[in-house]
Design an enzyme around this catalytic site. Sequence first.
Site, PDB file in Angstrom:
ATOM      1  N   ASP A  15     -11.209   2.908   3.883  1.00  0.00           N
ATOM      2  CA  ASP A  15     -11.463   1.464   3.815  1.00  0.00           C
ATOM      3  C   ASP A  15     -12.969   1.183   3.786  1.00  0.00           C
ATOM      4  O   ASP A  15     -13.382   0.049   3.539  1.00  0.00           O
ATOM      5  CB  ASP A  15     -10.858   0.773   5.045  1.00  0.00           C
ATOM      6  CG  ASP A  15      -9.706  -0.151   4.681  1.00  0.00           C
ATOM      7  OD1 ASP A  15      -9.605  -0.530   3.494  1.00  0.00           O
ATOM      8  OD2 ASP A  15      -8.930  -0.495   5.584  1.00  0.00           O
ATOM      9  N   LYS A  48       0.841  -1.204   0.000  1.00  0.00           N
ATOM     10  CA  LYS A  48       0.000   0.000   0.000  1.00  0.00           C
ATOM     11  C   LYS A  48       0.876   1.255   0.000  1.00  0.00           C
ATOM     12  O   LYS A  48       0.618   2.212  -0.728  1.00  0.00           O
ATOM     13  CB  LYS A  48      -0.948  -0.012   1.217  1.00  0.00           C
ATOM     14  CG  LYS A  48      -2.063  -1.056   1.078  1.00  0.00           C
ATOM     15  CD  LYS A  48      -2.863  -1.270   2.364  1.00  0.00           C
ATOM     16  CE  LYS A  48      -3.861  -2.410   2.181  1.00  0.00           C
ATOM     17  NZ  LYS A  48      -4.619  -2.740   3.390  1.00  0.00           N
ATOM     18  N   GLN A  87      -4.996  -1.558   9.548  1.00  0.00           N
ATOM     19  CA  GLN A  87      -4.841  -2.884   8.959  1.00  0.00           C
ATOM     20  C   GLN A  87      -5.437  -3.933   9.897  1.00  0.00           C
ATOM     21  O   GLN A  87      -5.139  -3.955  11.093  1.00  0.00           O
ATOM     22  CB  GLN A  87      -3.345  -3.168   8.691  1.00  0.00           C
ATOM     23  CG  GLN A  87      -3.075  -4.446   7.931  1.00  0.00           C
ATOM     24  CD  GLN A  87      -3.614  -4.458   6.508  1.00  0.00           C
ATOM     25  OE1 GLN A  87      -3.708  -3.429   5.854  1.00  0.00           O
ATOM     26  NE2 GLN A  87      -3.995  -5.624   6.027  1.00  0.00           N
TER      27      GLN A  87
HETATM   28  N1  GUN Z   1      -7.090  -7.017   6.119  1.00  0.00           N
HETATM   29  C1  GUN Z   1      -7.419  -7.796   5.071  1.00  0.00           C
HETATM   30  N2  GUN Z   1      -7.952  -7.053   4.089  1.00  0.00           N
HETATM   31  C2  GUN Z   1      -7.952  -5.780   4.520  1.00  0.00           C
HETATM   32  C3  GUN Z   1      -8.373  -4.547   3.939  1.00  0.00           C
HETATM   33  O1  GUN Z   1      -8.878  -4.457   2.816  1.00  0.00           O
HETATM   34  N3  GUN Z   1      -8.195  -3.455   4.708  1.00  0.00           N
HETATM   35  C4  GUN Z   1      -7.660  -3.530   5.943  1.00  0.00           C
HETATM   36  N4  GUN Z   1      -7.544  -2.402   6.626  1.00  0.00           N
HETATM   37  N5  GUN Z   1      -7.263  -4.634   6.507  1.00  0.00           N
HETATM   38  C5  GUN Z   1      -7.406  -5.762   5.795  1.00  0.00           C
END
Ligand code: GUN
Length: 284
Positions: free
Chosen positions: A119, A52, A96
């Site tokens: 998100d 990311k 996350q």
């Molecule tokens: N953990 C697994 N997929 C995701 C996601 O799309 N966003 C976040 N923040 N954590 C995750």
Amino acid sequence: MQLIDGKSLSKKVQSNVKSEVEVLKTQKNIVPGLAVVIVGDDPASHAYVSMKEKACKNVGFYSIAHKMPETIRQDEIIKIIQMMNNNPHIHGILVQLPLPKHIDTNKILEVIDPSKDVDGFHAYNVGRMVTNLDSFVACTPLGVMKMFEEYNIDLEGKDVVVVGASNIVGKPMASLLLNANATVTVTHIYTKDLSAHTRNADIVIVGVGVPNLIKENMVKEGVIVIDIGMNRLEDGSLSGDVDFKAVAPKCSYITPVPGGVGPMTIAMLLVNTLKSAQQFGESI
Ligand code: GUN
């Protein structure tokens, strides 16, 4: 059978984001900023966060990762998120997941300012998405919708089976499909006969983390299969939730793993962060 190429679509989306970033910088002197909170040392989570950050750099965003130890207290995480809420250089906040067991994930997500919730996990955005109002939408299901759009796959009246009912994938996926007038079935770990549902589906979307869950005899000829699974096998290779070799020949379209939905998730995070920065630019 046609492969849905998430890697190249992701590049196209990222290149559009990059151009928009230039416009925002020139016209408003705003650099989109993303803050990522990561707790503990799960290698997969750290790998996702690195990807990311790299993607942010590539499109000209400012990004910062707050790495916190596994033992951190909930109120300490909340304090940091509140600081990010008040920081005008940060337009997107991402925590996350998963978080350690002693942390109440819902509490943490509800602290994020909904206007920075790139998100799309805050209940405010979830509610707006379900009611088909403008909102931030979870990146993975949003990426899947972008794939349907790019490949001119019409969803109206289609029988779609979503396998997996998580808050971050299955539930938002089902809502978006419903808003696109598909007939949606959501299956999950308590579903009695998964195959009875998938066999009749025009489209199967699976994201549960079980390698080879969807087998050739569980889908019909001409099906569209979207594989959201991302499983690290013992030999180190990546596999989705679909027995790709056996299922692909029956499909009209299928996403590969890797190179399918994964890159789209990151691309949509950039799209959401850009959108947040643009909205911030309009509000000042
Ligand atoms: N953990 C697994 N997929 C995701 C996601 O799309 N966003 C976040 N923040 N954590 C995750």
